[in-house]
Design a protein around this motif. Structure first.
Motif, mmCIF file in Angstrom:
data_model
loop_
_atom_site.group_PDB
_atom_site.id
_atom_site.type_symbol
_atom_site.label_atom_id
_atom_site.label_comp_id
_atom_site.label_asym_id
_atom_site.label_seq_id
_atom_site.Cartn_x
_atom_site.Cartn_y
_atom_site.Cartn_z
ATOM 1 N N THR B 190 84.069 23.319 -54.564
ATOM 2 C CA THR B 190 83.004 23.986 -53.817
ATOM 3 C C THR B 190 82.814 25.417 -54.326
ATOM 4 O OG1 THR B 190 83.607 22.702 -51.884
ATOM 5 C CG2 THR B 190 82.240 24.629 -51.491
ATOM 6 N N ALA B 191 83.924 26.120 -54.525
ATOM 7 C CA ALA B 191 83.845 27.506 -55.022
ATOM 8 C C ALA B 191 83.171 27.545 -56.392
ATOM 9 C CB ALA B 191 85.245 28.111 -55.099
ATOM 10 N N PHE B 192 83.465 26.558 -57.242
ATOM 11 C CA PHE B 192 82.892 26.513 -58.593
ATOM 12 C C PHE B 192 81.362 26.397 -58.523
ATOM 13 C CE2 PHE B 192 81.629 24.213 -62.447
ATOM 14 C CZ PHE B 192 82.189 25.020 -63.427
ATOM 15 N N PHE B 193 80.879 25.477 -57.698
ATOM 16 C CA PHE B 193 79.428 25.274 -57.648
ATOM 17 C C PHE B 193 78.720 26.457 -56.985
ATOM 18 C CE2 PHE B 193 80.616 20.843 -58.526
ATOM 19 C CZ PHE B 193 79.764 20.617 -59.597
ATOM 20 N N ILE B 194 79.363 27.063 -56.000
ATOM 21 C CA ILE B 194 78.757 28.246 -55.372
ATOM 22 C C ILE B 194 78.705 29.395 -56.375
ATOM 23 C CG2 ILE B 194 79.138 30.027 -53.605
ATOM 24 C CD1 ILE B 194 79.912 27.806 -51.721
ATOM 25 N N LEU B 195 79.748 29.509 -57.181
ATOM 26 C CA LEU B 195 79.762 30.544 -58.221
ATOM 27 C C LEU B 195 78.603 30.342 -59.191
ATOM 28 C CD1 LEU B 195 81.074 32.857 -59.832
ATOM 29 C CD2 LEU B 195 82.646 31.202 -60.803
ATOM 30 N N LEU B 196 78.395 29.091 -59.620
ATOM 31 C CA LEU B 196 77.278 28.819 -60.534
ATOM 32 C C LEU B 196 75.943 29.177 -59.874
ATOM 33 C CD1 LEU B 196 78.231 25.418 -62.244
ATOM 34 C CD2 LEU B 196 78.456 27.723 -63.159
ATOM 35 N N ALA B 197 75.823 28.842 -58.584
ATOM 36 C CA ALA B 197 74.572 29.127 -57.870
ATOM 37 C C ALA B 197 74.351 30.623 -57.693
ATOM 38 C CB ALA B 197 74.605 28.439 -56.504
ATOM 39 N N LYS B 198 75.431 31.393 -57.677
ATOM 40 C CA LYS B 198 75.319 32.841 -57.447
ATOM 41 C C LYS B 198 75.043 33.624 -58.735
ATOM 42 C CE LYS B 198 76.545 33.202 -52.977
ATOM 43 N NZ LYS B 198 75.764 33.889 -51.971
ATOM 44 N N PRO B 405 79.875 31.395 -48.035
ATOM 45 C CA PRO B 405 79.424 31.373 -46.636
ATOM 46 C C PRO B 405 80.593 31.122 -45.686
ATOM 47 C CG PRO B 405 78.769 29.368 -47.774
ATOM 48 C CD PRO B 405 79.377 30.248 -48.810
ATOM 49 N N HIS B 406 80.443 31.566 -44.449
ATOM 50 C CA HIS B 406 81.500 31.359 -43.453
ATOM 51 C C HIS B 406 81.685 29.855 -43.217
ATOM 52 C CE1 HIS B 406 82.337 35.486 -42.663
ATOM 53 N NE2 HIS B 406 81.040 35.748 -42.536
ATOM 54 N N GLY B 407 82.877 29.496 -42.946
ATOM 55 C CA GLY B 407 83.243 28.070 -42.855
ATOM 56 C C GLY B 407 83.909 27.678 -44.162
ATOM 57 N N LEU B 408 83.192 27.946 -45.268
ATOM 58 C CA LEU B 408 83.787 27.671 -46.578
ATOM 59 C C LEU B 408 84.887 28.682 -46.911
ATOM 60 C CD1 LEU B 408 80.787 26.565 -48.816
ATOM 61 C CD2 LEU B 408 82.618 25.174 -47.854
ATOM 62 N N ILE B 409 84.741 29.907 -46.391
ATOM 63 C CA ILE B 409 85.831 30.881 -46.579
ATOM 64 C C ILE B 409 87.098 30.320 -45.927
ATOM 65 C CG2 ILE B 409 86.680 33.178 -45.936
ATOM 66 C CD1 ILE B 409 83.825 34.198 -46.144
ATOM 67 N N GLY B 410 86.936 29.782 -44.711
ATOM 68 C CA GLY B 410 88.076 29.172 -44.015
ATOM 69 C C GLY B 410 88.658 28.020 -44.816
ATOM 70 N N LEU B 411 87.762 27.213 -45.439
ATOM 71 C CA LEU B 411 88.229 26.076 -46.239
ATOM 72 C C LEU B 411 89.041 26.549 -47.446
ATOM 73 C CD1 LEU B 411 88.109 22.962 -46.786
ATOM 74 C CD2 LEU B 411 86.146 23.443 -48.240
ATOM 75 N N LEU B 412 88.554 27.605 -48.114
ATOM 76 C CA LEU B 412 89.273 28.110 -49.303
ATOM 77 C C LEU B 412 90.620 28.716 -48.923
ATOM 78 C CD1 LEU B 412 88.576 28.284 -52.391
ATOM 79 C CD2 LEU B 412 86.739 27.480 -50.956
ATOM 80 N N VAL B 413 90.632 29.470 -47.825
ATOM 81 C CA VAL B 413 91.915 30.057 -47.393
ATOM 82 C C VAL B 413 92.865 28.928 -46.966
ATOM 83 C CG1 VAL B 413 93.020 31.590 -45.727
ATOM 84 C CG2 VAL B 413 90.854 32.243 -46.749
ATOM 85 N N ALA B 414 92.299 27.879 -46.331
ATOM 86 C CA ALA B 414 93.119 26.700 -45.989
ATOM 87 C C ALA B 414 93.667 26.056 -47.262
ATOM 88 C CB ALA B 414 92.294 25.695 -45.200
ATOM 89 N N ALA B 415 92.847 26.037 -48.309
ATOM 90 C CA ALA B 415 93.296 25.443 -49.582
ATOM 91 C C ALA B 415 94.487 26.216 -50.144
ATOM 92 C CB ALA B 415 92.150 25.425 -50.591
ATOM 93 N N PHE B 416 94.430 27.546 -50.067
ATOM 94 C CA PHE B 416 95.547 28.348 -50.581
ATOM 95 C C PHE B 416 96.825 28.089 -49.773
ATOM 96 C CE2 PHE B 416 92.039 31.470 -51.837
ATOM 97 C CZ PHE B 416 91.925 30.909 -53.086
ATOM 98 N N PHE B 417 96.670 28.037 -48.453
ATOM 99 C CA PHE B 417 97.853 27.783 -47.626
ATOM 100 C C PHE B 417 98.346 26.342 -47.804
ATOM 101 C CE2 PHE B 417 96.803 31.671 -45.272
ATOM 102 C CZ PHE B 417 98.071 32.208 -45.175
ATOM 103 N N ALA B 418 97.410 25.402 -47.971
ATOM 104 C CA ALA B 418 97.810 23.998 -48.191
ATOM 105 C C ALA B 418 98.636 23.900 -49.465
ATOM 106 C CB ALA B 418 96.571 23.115 -48.292
ATOM 107 N N ALA B 419 98.223 24.653 -50.483
ATOM 108 C CA ALA B 419 98.962 24.630 -51.750
ATOM 109 C C ALA B 419 100.354 25.230 -51.565
ATOM 110 C CB ALA B 419 98.193 25.404 -52.817
ATOM 111 N N THR B 420 100.443 26.301 -50.786
ATOM 112 C CA THR B 420 101.757 26.883 -50.501
ATOM 113 C C THR B 420 102.650 25.877 -49.800
ATOM 114 O OG1 THR B 420 100.765 29.042 -50.153
ATOM 115 C CG2 THR B 420 102.945 28.750 -49.250
ATOM 116 N N MET B 421 102.080 25.238 -48.785
ATOM 117 C CA MET B 421 102.877 24.331 -47.961
ATOM 118 C C MET B 421 103.307 23.100 -48.750
ATOM 119 S SD MET B 421 100.582 24.887 -44.552
ATOM 120 C CE MET B 421 101.272 23.618 -43.534
ATOM 121 N N SER B 422 102.400 22.549 -49.551
ATOM 122 C CA SER B 422 102.745 21.331 -50.295
ATOM 123 C C SER B 422 103.858 21.620 -51.296
ATOM 124 C CB SER B 422 101.520 20.772 -51.005
ATOM 125 O OG SER B 422 101.063 21.673 -51.990
ATOM 126 N N SER B 423 103.754 22.756 -51.949
ATOM 127 C CA SER B 423 104.741 23.114 -52.958
ATOM 128 C C SER B 423 106.089 23.435 -52.306
ATOM 129 C CB SER B 423 104.212 24.322 -53.727
ATOM 130 O OG SER B 423 104.834 24.436 -54.943
#
Lengths: 48, 569
Positions: B190-198, B405-423
């Motif tokens: 999601t971050a990749f495509f938003i970056l391209l759009a920006k 956008p808001h909501g996706l910020i939460g998703l990305l921060v969740a992704a970072f924490f998910a990566a911490t937790m899984s590892s």
């Protein structure tokens, strides 16, 4: 257990279509690596 | 972050953790607690192996690496496919045939008890530190930019992992990792495509790659033979292969993941999945960083990406030079932006001469703006010597917080924490398994009941979780975060790998020669790391080679061929 009794791990089926042996799987993986390095090199040459 | 972001963050993370704990709440015997139910499909194994390796640092720090140094870091992973093939051929069949719980059990059967303990001790030491880095690295970045308490961030994320790993053991780790890696991929794509759009209107992907390449961010492959360069094709192939061979073949946090498989085939395919996917995955994350760099050539970046620190220093020092430097940087950026636009206009017009001249001017302008950034960092450090000059770990999170956008910020921060937790879950599970199997059951309490060992295993999971949290609370690091993890690994991985290679291929060498060779070599590698300046990846190869060589010499001195243990026969 005598060596003769052991099943050969390389003889186990891969269950992959077109890739019956593990040797073939490893060759494909090595081929994918070469492809990736080639693509990265092309990207670098094209845009640097 | 808005309430919507927090809702996405907490529902995602706690939902996955609670589901994993609930689904695996009935693990009562030691075998299923440590190795799972033994029914895991190859894709689940592949994702679990991937999730254990890819911590939050991978997704937070690697784009910063791409932004600052380009995508050359991808070469670090060039040896991984070959290492994984070797593990499938030599390591995996033997581990499965011997039905071991840990990799170090194999060392005990092939050599002796002291070599097994040494292998386990090296793993516990370096992985104990690694678990601390895993939890510290994202916490320092996220707490700084979010304004959260660092200590609270470390403790909360650490405790959630401890709870579900204690409840469900290895199966809980594998199950939650599947969903966590899904969240991570969803966030990054999601971050990749938003970056391209920006990117600015009219700027094609080709233009963006031209700008990235023009600023040397796409130099992916370096065939030069230079031992002082951190990342070259050769250091990646050789050093990277030894690093990956050691990590995937002898590090219990990975061995435990693929021993889960319902058959040898499932375990092998899980590893081959990683052999194919690792390089493109890392390339994608680095490219994301390179494209963030392009984005910030058209959008004014902060002069220092750790904005919390910058703003604090600007406010605290009334006579500070910082506002003036920031103005100078803004002017340099505007000039650079104008010259890059000229460069692209000349490219679109097909005027090669004008394009080359405009590109040279843009590069000069870039050097000037970077010089201003350097002065800004000097001024920051002069004002507060305790500050860290490096801000590359803050690049990607700054982009996310300002442009998603808001909501996706939460998703990305969740992704970072998910990566911490899984590892971290994979690491805790492995640390606990090694402690219980190789130390507690082997040395301290040999004939207790299965239930006793499961309880002890849970206690050791809590112990290692608390050790990781304590390390994270007291850690201070200056390296790029992902490099810090790899450096620790490289210093401590060569010797354990050598022990396994000796066990597999040099059957004349006995336990005593292998043990003392390992002890001496490890001491040498640590000394060399602090006294020499060679690229750290080489320590994987050098440590391994030196240990093998020394064990051959010692065996010759001790004398006589040793009988081959039945474990490898």
């Amino acid at each position: 257990m005598k060596p003769a009794d052991k099943p050969d791990p390389e003889a186990e089926t891969t269950g992959l279509p077109g890739l019956r042996t593990w040797r073939a799987v490893y060759l494909v993986v090595a081929g994918v690596f070469v492809t990736w390095v080639g693509l990265l090199w092309l990207l670098m040459k094209r845009y640097s | 972050m808005t309430p919507l972001d927090y809702a996405v963050l907490f529902v995602t993370l706690l939902g996955i953790a609670a589901y994993g704990a609930w689904r695996t709440r009935d693990r009562r015997d030691l075998n299923s607690y440590l190795k799972g139910a033994g029914q895991t499909h190859w894709l689940a194994i592949g994702l679990s192996v991937m999730a254990t390796q890819a911590s939050a640092v991978t997704f937070l720090s690697t784009p910063g690496q791409g932004y600052e140094s380009g995508i050359g870091f991808v070469q670090n992973y060039f040896g991984a496919p070959f290492a994984l093939i070797l593990i499938c051929i030599f390591f995996l069949p033997l581990f499965r045939r011997l039905n071991v719980h840990t990799a170090y059990e194999f060392l005990g059967r092939r050599f002796d008890a002291k070599t097994r303990l040494l292998g386990a001790a090296l793993f516990l030491f370096q992985r104990g530190i690694g678990a601390g880095i895993t939890i510290y690295a994202p916490a320092i970045v996220l707490s700084t930019v979010m304004g959260w308490s660092l200590d609270l961030t470390i403790v909360c994320s650490g405790l959630v992992v401890i709870v579900y790993t204690v409840v469900g053991g290895s199966d809980a780790v594998s199950l939650t990792q599947r969903y966590q890696i899904g969240v991570i991929f969803a966030g990054m794509i999601t971050a990749f495509f938003i970056l391209l759009a920006k990117l600015p209107a009219g700027l094609t992907l080709g233009d963006a790659l031209t700008v990235a390449g023009g600023f040397h961010k796409l130099e992916a492959v370096d065939f030069s033979i230079d031992f002082n360069k951190r990342y070259t094709f050769w250091s990646g192939i050789l050093g990277g292969m030894f690093l990956a061979l050691s990590y995937f073949g002898t590090d219990q946090s990975q061995v435990q993941r693929y021993l889960h498989g319902s058959s040898l085939r499932e375990s092998r395919l899980g590893l081959m999945f990683n052999a194919v996917c690792k390089i493109p995955m890392q390339f994608f994350i680095l490219l994301l960083g390179a494209l963030v760099f392009v984005f910030y050539q058209f959008e004014r970046p902060p002069v220092f990406f750790n904005q919390t620190v910058w703003n604090r220093e600007v406010q605290h020092a009334a006579d500070s030079k910082l506002p003036a430097i920031e103005q100078e940087f803004n002017a340099a950026h505007a000039e650079k932006q104008r010259l890059i636009q000229h460069w692209l206009d000349a490219r679109h017009a097909g005027d090669a001469t004008a394009e080359a001249a405009a590109r040279a001017q843009a590069l000069s302008a870039y050097d000037r703006s970077e010089a201003v950034r350097g002065r800004a960092k000097d001024a920051l450090v002069a004002a507060n010597p305790a500050l860290d000059r490096k801000d590359s770990d803050y690049v990607f999170i700054t982009f996310i917080l300002h442009y998603l956008p808001h909501g996706l910020i939460g998703l990305l921060v969740a992704a970072f924490f998910a990566a911490t937790m899984s590892s971290k879950a994979g690491e805790l599970n492995a640390l606990s398994s090694t402690t219980i199997v190789d130390l507690y059951r082997h040395v301290i309490r040999r004939d207790a009941t299965d239930r006793h060992y499961v309880v002890a295993s849970r206690c050791f999971t809590v112990f290692w979780g608390l050790v990781a949290i304590a390390f994270a609370l007291f850690a201070r690091m200056s390296e790029n975060l992902i490099e810090a993890g790899n450096i620790v690994g490289s210093v401590f991985y060569g010797v354990p790998l050598a022990l396994f290679l000796i066990a597999f291929f040099l059957r004349r060498i006995g336990g005593t020669a292998a043990f003392w060779a390992a002890v001496v070599t490890q001491a040498l590698v640590i000394t060399c790391y602090f006294t020499l300046s060679i690229g750290y990846l080489w320590y994987n190869f050098l440590g391994c080679a030196a240990c093998v060589l020394l064990s051959l010499i010692l065996q010759a001195v001790i004398g006589g061929p040793k009988p081959v243990a039945t474990a490898t026969a």
